[in-house]
Motif scaffolding. Structure first.
Motif, PDB file in Angstrom:
ATOM      1  N   SER A  36      30.364  55.663  42.336  1.00  0.00           N
ATOM      2  CA  SER A  36      31.571  55.895  42.112  1.00  0.00           C
ATOM      3  C   SER A  36      32.211  54.518  41.665  1.00  0.00           C
ATOM      4  O   SER A  36      32.973  54.781  40.726  1.00  0.00           O
ATOM      5  CB  SER A  36      32.330  56.074  43.563  1.00  0.00           C
ATOM      6  N   LEU A  37      31.665  53.355  42.200  1.00  0.00           N
ATOM      7  CA  LEU A  37      31.957  52.242  41.507  1.00  0.00           C
ATOM      8  C   LEU A  37      31.666  52.013  40.159  1.00  0.00           C
ATOM      9  O   LEU A  37      32.644  51.396  39.229  1.00  0.00           O
ATOM     10  CB  LEU A  37      31.486  51.051  42.254  1.00  0.00           C
ATOM     11  N   MET A  38      30.391  52.495  39.547  1.00  0.00           N
ATOM     12  CA  MET A  38      29.999  52.131  38.340  1.00  0.00           C
ATOM     13  C   MET A  38      30.966  53.306  37.364  1.00  0.00           C
ATOM     14  O   MET A  38      31.474  52.697  36.301  1.00  0.00           O
ATOM     15  CB  MET A  38      28.643  52.865  38.181  1.00  0.00           C
ATOM     16  N   SER A  39      31.268  54.276  37.790  1.00  0.00           N
ATOM     17  CA  SER A  39      32.101  55.245  36.979  1.00  0.00           C
ATOM     18  C   SER A  39      33.681  54.588  36.932  1.00  0.00           C
ATOM     19  O   SER A  39      34.180  54.615  35.715  1.00  0.00           O
ATOM     20  CB  SER A  39      32.387  56.498  37.701  1.00  0.00           C
ATOM     21  N   THR A  40      34.105  53.911  37.979  1.00  0.00           N
ATOM     22  CA  THR A  40      35.429  53.483  37.860  1.00  0.00           C
ATOM     23  C   THR A  40      35.389  52.100  36.920  1.00  0.00           C
ATOM     24  O   THR A  40      36.250  51.971  36.056  1.00  0.00           O
ATOM     25  CB  THR A  40      35.746  52.791  39.157  1.00  0.00           C
ATOM     26  N   VAL A  41      34.219  51.259  37.052  1.00  0.00           N
ATOM     27  CA  VAL A  41      34.317  50.057  36.250  1.00  0.00           C
ATOM     28  C   VAL A  41      34.221  50.538  34.624  1.00  0.00           C
ATOM     29  O   VAL A  41      34.883  50.141  33.712  1.00  0.00           O
ATOM     30  CB  VAL A  41      32.783  49.422  36.685  1.00  0.00           C
ATOM     31  N   ILE A  42      33.346  51.632  34.477  1.00  0.00           N
ATOM     32  CA  ILE A  42      33.157  52.232  33.124  1.00  0.00           C
ATOM     33  C   ILE A  42      34.544  52.699  32.395  1.00  0.00           C
ATOM     34  O   ILE A  42      34.967  52.575  31.214  1.00  0.00           O
ATOM     35  CB  ILE A  42      32.173  53.282  32.816  1.00  0.00           C
ATOM     36  N   SER A  43      35.071  53.554  33.435  1.00  0.00           N
ATOM     37  CA  SER A  43      36.435  53.970  33.072  1.00  0.00           C
ATOM     38  C   SER A  43      37.677  52.974  32.956  1.00  0.00           C
ATOM     39  O   SER A  43      38.283  53.173  31.625  1.00  0.00           O
ATOM     40  CB  SER A  43      36.911  54.812  34.335  1.00  0.00           C
ATOM     41  N   SER A  44      37.480  51.887  33.494  1.00  0.00           N
ATOM     42  CA  SER A  44      38.583  50.713  33.302  1.00  0.00           C
ATOM     43  C   SER A  44      38.385  50.232  31.872  1.00  0.00           C
ATOM     44  O   SER A  44      39.177  50.007  31.125  1.00  0.00           O
ATOM     45  CB  SER A  44      38.265  49.644  34.444  1.00  0.00           C
ATOM     46  N   GLN A  45      36.951  50.081  31.516  1.00  0.00           N
ATOM     47  CA  GLN A  45      36.518  49.288  30.342  1.00  0.00           C
ATOM     48  C   GLN A  45      37.056  50.252  28.982  1.00  0.00           C
ATOM     49  O   GLN A  45      37.521  49.840  27.968  1.00  0.00           O
ATOM     50  CB  GLN A  45      35.079  49.180  30.305  1.00  0.00           C
ATOM     51  N   LEU A  46      36.997  51.723  29.304  1.00  0.00           N
ATOM     52  CA  LEU A  46      37.326  52.515  28.122  1.00  0.00           C
ATOM     53  C   LEU A  46      38.736  52.660  28.085  1.00  0.00           C
ATOM     54  O   LEU A  46      39.375  52.744  27.060  1.00  0.00           O
ATOM     55  CB  LEU A  46      36.818  53.990  28.538  1.00  0.00           C
ATOM     56  N   GLU A  47      39.481  52.536  29.322  1.00  0.00           N
ATOM     57  CA  GLU A  47      40.789  52.442  29.450  1.00  0.00           C
ATOM     58  C   GLU A  47      41.350  51.286  28.571  1.00  0.00           C
ATOM     59  O   GLU A  47      42.374  51.347  27.683  1.00  0.00           O
ATOM     60  CB  GLU A  47      41.230  52.384  30.817  1.00  0.00           C
ATOM     61  N   VAL A  48      40.892  50.111  28.636  1.00  0.00           N
ATOM     62  CA  VAL A  48      41.127  49.024  27.658  1.00  0.00           C
ATOM     63  C   VAL A  48      40.953  49.106  26.209  1.00  0.00           C
ATOM     64  O   VAL A  48      41.774  49.030  25.615  1.00  0.00           O
ATOM     65  CB  VAL A  48      40.389  47.715  28.409  1.00  0.00           C
ATOM     66  N   MET A  49      40.065  49.879  26.084  1.00  0.00           N
ATOM     67  CA  MET A  49      39.775  50.090  24.607  1.00  0.00           C
ATOM     68  C   MET A  49      40.923  51.066  24.177  1.00  0.00           C
ATOM     69  O   MET A  49      41.314  50.787  22.892  1.00  0.00           O
ATOM     70  CB  MET A  49      38.255  51.007  24.642  1.00  0.00           C
ATOM     71  N   SER A  50      41.155  52.067  24.803  1.00  0.00           N
ATOM     72  CA  SER A  50      42.139  53.115  24.412  1.00  0.00           C
ATOM     73  C   SER A  50      43.489  52.402  24.308  1.00  0.00           C
ATOM     74  O   SER A  50      44.365  52.581  23.405  1.00  0.00           O
ATOM     75  CB  SER A  50      42.209  54.175  25.553  1.00  0.00           C
ATOM     76  N   THR A  51      43.813  51.506  25.263  1.00  0.00           N
ATOM     77  CA  THR A  51      45.097  50.738  25.326  1.00  0.00           C
ATOM     78  C   THR A  51      45.268  49.834  23.791  1.00  0.00           C
ATOM     79  O   THR A  51      46.348  49.763  23.304  1.00  0.00           O
ATOM     80  CB  THR A  51      45.141  50.055  26.397  1.00  0.00           C
ATOM     81  N   SER A  52      44.243  49.154  23.413  1.00  0.00           N
ATOM     82  CA  SER A  52      44.280  48.621  22.187  1.00  0.00           C
ATOM     83  C   SER A  52      44.486  49.347  21.056  1.00  0.00           C
ATOM     84  O   SER A  52      45.221  48.975  20.227  1.00  0.00           O
ATOM     85  CB  SER A  52      42.719  47.874  22.274  1.00  0.00           C
ATOM     86  N   LEU A  53      43.899  50.541  21.032  1.00  0.00           N
ATOM     87  CA  LEU A  53      44.101  51.539  19.943  1.00  0.00           C
ATOM     88  C   LEU A  53      45.817  51.998  20.210  1.00  0.00           C
ATOM     89  O   LEU A  53      46.134  52.194  19.014  1.00  0.00           O
ATOM     90  CB  LEU A  53      43.202  52.656  19.926  1.00  0.00           C
ATOM     91  N   GLU A  54      46.143  52.375  21.011  1.00  0.00           N
ATOM     92  CA  GLU A  54      47.673  52.896  21.303  1.00  0.00           C
ATOM     93  C   GLU A  54      48.451  51.962  20.921  1.00  0.00           C
ATOM     94  O   GLU A  54      49.575  52.051  20.296  1.00  0.00           O
ATOM     95  CB  GLU A  54      47.655  52.999  22.878  1.00  0.00           C
TER      96      GLU A  54
END
Length: 267
Positions: A36-54
């Motif tokens: 669960s922790l790994m999924s949360t960390v990866i989701s956070s990284q992808l969220e940062v990527m999405s926010t940059s494009l946004e």
């Protein structure tokens, strides 16, 4: 040794089963927590990527440029994709679910497309994620200045590398669990074997005091140390036997005295 096999070994095996159950539960909990922790960390990284494009999309939208005409967006998406080798594709879709821009395939995975579009366009949370067996999908809904939905960013993350890390951690957790169980099992065996040593003497003592026909062939009077549980138990048995013998003697004397007047009367 027979007493150990009959009593001590059963106690040891019962404790082993309890320890194994507890360690197994801890292993499962730690594995699930790490996953669960790994999924949360990866989701956070992808969220940062999405926010940059946004941010880039919102700036262009504020200049009056429609989402479908943002020609520099594919370059930004390729640049974002290059930051992480595990990112397999990025998509930008419109409110109808049509793919406007993509780094690789122009269409979403047909098997998961309905679930992805439901999360991306109809979900209650602007930032969302969807985890499948081989791919983790993450995205961010896009809103214009009037807070109207104008599309969504979708990132597909390949879980093969993530799965290898989880598998290695799972193996290490299993090794540590087995090592801990082995140490505890040895300590428990030693503690029971020597901590309950008096029990062996008690069993040998009881066996030696049984009638010959009920006695075990290997049983013999044990050498007892003064002050031990077996020594006190032996003293109690001897005292009980002495009282029993004294009581039998008194009963015999009483019986003989009762019979004597009867004999004299008969004569």
């Amino acid at each position: 040794m027979k007493a150990f096999l009959e009593v001590h070994l059963k106690l040891v095996m019962t404790i082993w089963i309890i320890v194994a159950s507890v360690l197994g539960l801890l292993y499962l909990m730690n594995y699930m927590k790490f996953s669960s922790l790994m999924s949360t960390v990866i989701s956070s990284q992808l969220e940062v990527m999405s926010t940059s494009l946004e941010r880039s999309i919102i700036r262009a939208e504020q200049l009056g440029l429609p989402l479908s005409e943002m020609d520099n967006l594919p370059e930004l998406m390729q640049r974002a994709k290059g930051r992480d080798d595990q990112v397999s594709a990025l998509y930008v879709i419109d409110p109808l679910g049509n793919v406007l821009f993509a780094t690789d395939s122009k269409s979403l995975n047909a098997e998961y497309a309905p679930q992805i579009l439901r999360k991306a366009l109809n979900g209650d949370e602007p930032s969302w994620s969807l985890e499948k067996s081989d791919t983790l999908y993450s995205g961010l809904q896009l809103f214009d200045g009037t807070q109207q939905l104008m599309g969504s960013i979708i990132i597909a993350y390949d879980k093969s590398g993530y799965g290898n890390v989880v598998a290695q951690v799972k193996l290490h957790l299993l090794e540590m669990t087995l090592m801990i169980f082995g140490c505890f099992a040895l300590l428990i065996f030693i503690a029971v074997r020597f901590g309950f040593g008096d029990v062996n003497d008690v069993f040998r003592l009881i066996s030696s005091r049984l009638p010959k026909e009920q006695r075990h062939p290997a049983s013999q009077q044990p050498q007892l140390k003064p002050g031990t549980m077996a020594y006190r138990f032996a003293e109690q048995i001897d005292q009980s036997n002495r009282l029993k013998a004294q009581l039998n003697q008194e009963l015999d004397s009483v019986t003989s005295e009762i019979k004597r007047p009867s004999l004299e009367t008969v004569q």
